[in-house]
Design an enzyme around this catalytic site. Structure first.
Site, PDB file in Angstrom:
ATOM      1  N   ARG A 117      34.693 -17.746   6.949  1.00  0.00           N
ATOM      2  CA  ARG A 117      35.912 -16.956   7.138  1.00  0.00           C
ATOM      3  C   ARG A 117      36.974 -17.756   7.884  1.00  0.00           C
ATOM      4  O   ARG A 117      38.158 -17.647   7.608  1.00  0.00           O
ATOM      5  CB  ARG A 117      35.578 -15.667   7.898  1.00  0.00           C
ATOM      6  CG  ARG A 117      35.064 -14.525   7.030  1.00  0.00           C
ATOM      7  CD  ARG A 117      33.937 -14.921   6.086  1.00  0.00           C
ATOM      8  NE  ARG A 117      33.492 -13.855   5.223  1.00  0.00           N
ATOM      9  CZ  ARG A 117      32.456 -13.063   5.453  1.00  0.00           C
ATOM     10  NH1 ARG A 117      31.718 -13.245   6.540  1.00  0.00           N
ATOM     11  NH2 ARG A 117      32.141 -12.128   4.586  1.00  0.00           N
ATOM     12  N   ASP A 137      30.898 -18.459   1.627  1.00  0.00           N
ATOM     13  CA  ASP A 137      31.179 -17.035   1.467  1.00  0.00           C
ATOM     14  C   ASP A 137      32.444 -16.918   0.622  1.00  0.00           C
ATOM     15  O   ASP A 137      32.905 -17.916   0.035  1.00  0.00           O
ATOM     16  CB  ASP A 137      31.347 -16.338   2.827  1.00  0.00           C
ATOM     17  CG  ASP A 137      30.838 -14.905   2.810  1.00  0.00           C
ATOM     18  OD1 ASP A 137      31.394 -14.087   2.050  1.00  0.00           O
ATOM     19  OD2 ASP A 137      29.889 -14.596   3.547  1.00  0.00           O
ATOM     20  N   HIS A 151      29.043 -12.602  -2.442  1.00  0.00           N
ATOM     21  CA  HIS A 151      29.777 -13.408  -1.458  1.00  0.00           C
ATOM     22  C   HIS A 151      30.062 -14.820  -1.990  1.00  0.00           C
ATOM     23  O   HIS A 151      30.030 -15.796  -1.238  1.00  0.00           O
ATOM     24  CB  HIS A 151      28.999 -13.492  -0.146  1.00  0.00           C
ATOM     25  CG  HIS A 151      28.985 -12.208   0.637  1.00  0.00           C
ATOM     26  ND1 HIS A 151      30.013 -11.818   1.460  1.00  0.00           N
ATOM     27  CD2 HIS A 151      28.066 -11.211   0.693  1.00  0.00           C
ATOM     28  CE1 HIS A 151      29.728 -10.651   2.008  1.00  0.00           C
ATOM     29  NE2 HIS A 151      28.546 -10.249   1.549  1.00  0.00           N
ATOM     30  N   ASP A 182      22.752 -10.751   0.405  1.00  0.00           N
ATOM     31  CA  ASP A 182      23.228  -9.459   0.915  1.00  0.00           C
ATOM     32  C   ASP A 182      24.445  -8.955   0.129  1.00  0.00           C
ATOM     33  O   ASP A 182      25.188  -9.735  -0.463  1.00  0.00           O
ATOM     34  CB  ASP A 182      23.609  -9.594   2.390  1.00  0.00           C
ATOM     35  CG  ASP A 182      24.725 -10.604   2.611  1.00  0.00           C
ATOM     36  OD1 ASP A 182      24.644 -11.712   2.032  1.00  0.00           O
ATOM     37  OD2 ASP A 182      25.682 -10.284   3.338  1.00  0.00           O
ATOM     38  N   GLU A 183      24.634  -7.672   0.155  1.00  0.00           N
ATOM     39  CA  GLU A 183      25.860  -7.007  -0.318  1.00  0.00           C
ATOM     40  C   GLU A 183      26.334  -7.541  -1.673  1.00  0.00           C
ATOM     41  O   GLU A 183      27.519  -7.841  -1.861  1.00  0.00           O
ATOM     42  CB  GLU A 183      26.971  -7.147   0.730  1.00  0.00           C
ATOM     43  CG  GLU A 183      26.627  -6.480   2.053  1.00  0.00           C
ATOM     44  CD  GLU A 183      27.665  -6.701   3.136  1.00  0.00           C
ATOM     45  OE1 GLU A 183      27.715  -5.898   4.073  1.00  0.00           O
ATOM     46  OE2 GLU A 183      28.417  -7.694   3.070  1.00  0.00           O
ATOM     47  N   TRP A 219      18.807  -7.281   9.079  1.00  0.00           N
ATOM     48  CA  TRP A 219      20.101  -6.969   9.694  1.00  0.00           C
ATOM     49  C   TRP A 219      20.438  -5.487   9.620  1.00  0.00           C
ATOM     50  O   TRP A 219      21.212  -4.985  10.425  1.00  0.00           O
ATOM     51  CB  TRP A 219      21.214  -7.797   9.056  1.00  0.00           C
ATOM     52  CG  TRP A 219      21.659  -7.358   7.675  1.00  0.00           C
ATOM     53  CD1 TRP A 219      21.111  -7.698   6.486  1.00  0.00           C
ATOM     54  CD2 TRP A 219      22.767  -6.495   7.366  1.00  0.00           C
ATOM     55  NE1 TRP A 219      21.795  -7.121   5.446  1.00  0.00           N
ATOM     56  CE2 TRP A 219      22.828  -6.377   5.952  1.00  0.00           C
ATOM     57  CE3 TRP A 219      23.723  -5.831   8.143  1.00  0.00           C
ATOM     58  CZ2 TRP A 219      23.797  -5.608   5.308  1.00  0.00           C
ATOM     59  CZ3 TRP A 219      24.681  -5.065   7.495  1.00  0.00           C
ATOM     60  CH2 TRP A 219      24.715  -4.957   6.101  1.00  0.00           C
ATOM     61  N   TYR A 256      24.944  -7.978  16.562  1.00  0.00           N
ATOM     62  CA  TYR A 256      26.126  -8.428  15.829  1.00  0.00           C
ATOM     63  C   TYR A 256      27.230  -8.745  16.841  1.00  0.00           C
ATOM     64  O   TYR A 256      27.895  -7.845  17.366  1.00  0.00           O
ATOM     65  CB  TYR A 256      26.561  -7.372  14.812  1.00  0.00           C
ATOM     66  CG  TYR A 256      25.986  -7.638  13.435  1.00  0.00           C
ATOM     67  CD1 TYR A 256      24.644  -8.008  13.292  1.00  0.00           C
ATOM     68  CD2 TYR A 256      26.758  -7.556  12.285  1.00  0.00           C
ATOM     69  CE1 TYR A 256      24.109  -8.282  12.044  1.00  0.00           C
ATOM     70  CE2 TYR A 256      26.224  -7.826  11.036  1.00  0.00           C
ATOM     71  CZ  TYR A 256      24.898  -8.183  10.923  1.00  0.00           C
ATOM     72  OH  TYR A 256      24.362  -8.474   9.688  1.00  0.00           O
ATOM     73  N   THR A 297      32.897 -14.081  11.463  1.00  0.00           N
ATOM     74  CA  THR A 297      34.181 -14.499  12.041  1.00  0.00           C
ATOM     75  C   THR A 297      35.410 -13.964  11.310  1.00  0.00           C
ATOM     76  O   THR A 297      36.489 -14.549  11.428  1.00  0.00           O
ATOM     77  CB  THR A 297      34.257 -16.040  12.114  1.00  0.00           C
ATOM     78  OG1 THR A 297      34.126 -16.586  10.794  1.00  0.00           O
ATOM     79  CG2 THR A 297      33.183 -16.598  13.017  1.00  0.00           C
ATOM     80  N   GLU A 298      35.272 -12.858  10.583  1.00  0.00           N
ATOM     81  CA  GLU A 298      36.458 -12.303   9.930  1.00  0.00           C
ATOM     82  C   GLU A 298      37.621 -12.148  10.917  1.00  0.00           C
ATOM     83  O   GLU A 298      38.764 -12.507  10.607  1.00  0.00           O
ATOM     84  CB  GLU A 298      36.139 -10.940   9.302  1.00  0.00           C
ATOM     85  CG  GLU A 298      35.289 -11.014   8.056  1.00  0.00           C
ATOM     86  CD  GLU A 298      33.813 -10.862   8.335  1.00  0.00           C
ATOM     87  OE1 GLU A 298      33.080 -10.438   7.425  1.00  0.00           O
ATOM     88  OE2 GLU A 298      33.390 -11.177   9.463  1.00  0.00           O
TER      89      GLU A 298
END
Length: 638
Positions: free
Chosen positions: A177, A206, A280, A356-357, A423, A449, A496-497
């Site tokens: 990020r 990502d 991602h 993930d996601e 997570w 987190y 780190t968004e």
């Protein structure tokens, strides 16, 4: 005679009380993070001076390197250029045990400080290194200074026996990020090593950037590591403008990575690389659009726009395709090359595949994907991701590495050798993984987190949830019902968004990384919140001398809002730290010690515009000034 006995009893009581008070003062003066397993207190001090020698065996190069590390850490603040000698008297002695001490294991140590010398003994060089970290923490906080200080460099007489609770003690840093330089990565690794972390999880790819050079696919860094510059709140950034140059970003060459790995190795830290697939993957798709189902030739590295809609913790929709095509053999050729180069670079036994996601909506819509699933007798897109995961696992195993991924990879049939990084605390994935005899690393949200708020939302970066330090410290990484045999340990994750700069990385890391360190190293029964606060404050001084940023959010009040029967706002305040006084105003004035002191629930009349708060200790402000409008308070009503 009766009065004489009473007098002796009183004297004995006073002496014992003074001894106990003195003992408590000594105990608190150690300020060691993480808390050691055993501490036996002595009396007096060992004084470090310019003539002190570091004593090591002449034939043990690795121990000599640790001695040189210690000398380098001591030199700037003291001005002492300690010599390394091979005698067996006085000084700071670093010794490997000739007979293995089973109690302290591979990473433990015994540190003994007397008035005449200091001895650190361990079974391995790694144990000696951790003993050195404790030794440095026994010195005054000024030892962390980059310039010479006029200080009496004393260490208290003490005997410490210490060893870790868990073998996996990690911190994850997301460099996709926002990119952080090679030198800063080394600085961050050096700092976490001071708190006996031994894993640096490096989130290298990502949607917002591909950060590792892959020689067989050069466009991954030529295109995938750069995006258009944006400031402000991540997730609300504007789309790239026509002909706007992607100038923000960067990447690590393979030589950079080798240099960082070598640096980490000197500090007994293993680096876990993460290549996050199949979701991602926007940065990879921007470089090679053919890797996705949609094959959009206009795909770009995402600069932090809002490209998804979330309906729940694991239920979401992506507006752009950021997932690799799990049915295309060219994708597996790509992954074979990527993971092979990663395996050649990183000596650590594990490679992290993300997992993930992953949004599967574009897979559902694609005719070719559906035909593939029918041919392979795959009944759902969830099973299709399981197929993908196992293809990746075979690539990783072919390269003589072990696979680890986020807990979503557990949802479908998974290779038995794969490990899970848990997570999603609400899914009990760690318990499920252990039941299936997969090794587990506990890194649950929100507790571990580090990107989440650590204080009130009005003075912290705009993220979706909080994780205050007491919540982090109190968390037990062994949830009820888990088979601890399969728990490798735990890890803090720093996404780190909302963290674009190095000082903000540090602000979000400390002091919460201290809390995780103590939970992963120290026996659970040794944890004590009030003592820990005192240790944190000592380490704040150390960070000041190190010129490292940190958060003081633990001093800020916790604000709870309800309504009374008349519909008026009621505000209740509390603190994580004892002995704080909260002052407040309701008339827009800046609060201080001359304003009302909080002692009971505050009821806001309808004409109050805002609430202002500040915490004091010993008649001095210690917390941030917090200002919250009545409109915002109304939104917080529970």
């Amino acid at each position: 005679m009766k009065n004489q006995l009473s007098f002796h009893a009183i004297v004995k009581f006073v002496v014992l009380s003074l001894l106990l008070i003195g003992s408590e003062v000594i105990a608190q003066s150690f300020n060691i993070i993480p808390e050691p397993v055993e501490i036996e207190q002595g009396s007096g001090f060992y004084t470090l001076n310019k003539s002190t020698e570091i004593i090591v065996p002449s034939e043990q190069d690795e121990v000599i390197n640790i001695a040189a590390y210690l000398a380098d850490k001591i030199r700037p603040a003291t001005g002492f250029d300690l010599s390394i000698a091979h005698s067996d008297k006085g000084g700071i002695q670093l010794k490997l045990n000739t007979k293995f001490n089973a109690k302290i294991g591979k990473e433990g140590y015994n540190l003994e400080v007397t008035q005449k010398n200091i001895r650190i003994r361990a079974n391995t060089p790694k144990g000696l290194f951790y003993g050195v970290q404790t030794l440095l923490q026994l010195l005054p906080p000024e030892i962390e200074s980059k310039s010479t200080k006029s200080v009496n460099w004393q260490l208290p007489v003490v005997n410490i026996v210490d060893y870790p609770r868990f073998e996996w003690r990690g911190i994850m840093l997301d460099v996709s990020r926002h990119f952080f330089s090679k030198d800063y990565i080394k600085k961050y690794i050096d700092q976490i090593a001071r708190y006996k972390y031994n894993i640096f999880h490096w989130h290298l790819t990502d949607d917002q950037g591909w950060r590792i050079e892959i020689k067989s696919y050069p466009k991954l860094t030529e295109i995938g590591s750069w995006r258009v510059p944006r400031t402000g709140t991540f997730g609300q950034h504007s789309e790239p403008k026509p002909n706007e140059s992607p100038t923000y970003g960067g990447f690590y060459t393979q030589d950079d990575i080798r240099e960082i790995i070598a640096y980490a190795k000197e500090r007994y830290i293993e680096i876990l690389p993460e290549i996050d697939v199949p979701g991602h993957s926007m940065a990879a798709i921007a470089a090679y659009p053919e890797l996705s189902v949609t094959k959009d030739p206009n795909a770009v590295v995402n600069p932090g726009t809002n490209f998804s809609k979330w309906f729940g913790p694991s239920d979401f929709e992506m507006f752009i395709d950021n997932s690799l095509n799990p049915t295309d053999e060219k994708v597996y050729e790509f992954l074979d090359s990527v993971f092979s180069e990663v395996a050649d670079l990183f000596p650590f036994e594990y490679i992290h595949m993300g997992g993930d996601e992953c949004y599967k909506g574009f897979w559902k819509k694609d005719i070719d994907v559906q035909a593939f699933m029918k041919k392979k007798n795959i009944h759902s897109v969830e099973e299709l991701q399981g197929y993908f995961n196992n293809r990746v696992a075979k690539i990783v195993y072919k390269n003589k590495k072990k696979l680890i991924g986020w807990d979503e990879i557990l949802e479908e049939d998974l290779s038995q050798d794969a490990a899970i990084m848990n997570w999603r605390s609400w899914h009990n994935a760690g318990i499920k993984a252990a039941e299936q005899m997969h090794f587990v690393v506990m890194s649950p949200s929100p507790f571990y987190y580090l990107d989440l708020r650590q204080g009130d939302r009005s003075v912290e970066a705009p993220v979706y949830r909080d994780s205050r330090i007491k919540k982090v410290y109190d968390y037990n990484i062994l949830p009820e019902g888990i088979d601890s045999t399969y728990v490798l340990g735990g890890q803090g994750n720093l996404w780190t968004e909302q963290i674009p700069t190095e000082p903000q990385v540090e602000y979000m890391s400390y002091p919460r990384a201290f809390a995780i360190s103590e939970s992963l190293w120290s026996p659970n029964q040794k944890k004590n919140w009030d003592n820990f606060i005192g240790k944190i404050e000592n380490h704040f001084k150390r960070l000041d001398h190190s010129q490292i940023n940190y958060a003081t959010s633990m001093y800020d009040p916790i604000i709870e809002v309800t309504k009374n029967k008349n519909g008026l706002l009621k505000v209740e305040l509390s603190t994580e730290v004892k002995d704080l006084t909260i002052y407040y105003t309701l008339d827009n004035a800046i609060p201080n010690q001359y304003h009302p002191k909080y002692s009971e629930t505050i009821v806001l009349s309808e004409d109050v515009d805002m609430l202002r708060l500040v915490t004091y200790r010993n008649n001095k402000p210690i917390g941030k000034l917090i200002t919250i409008s009545s409109e915002e308070l109304a939104k917080r009503v529970k």
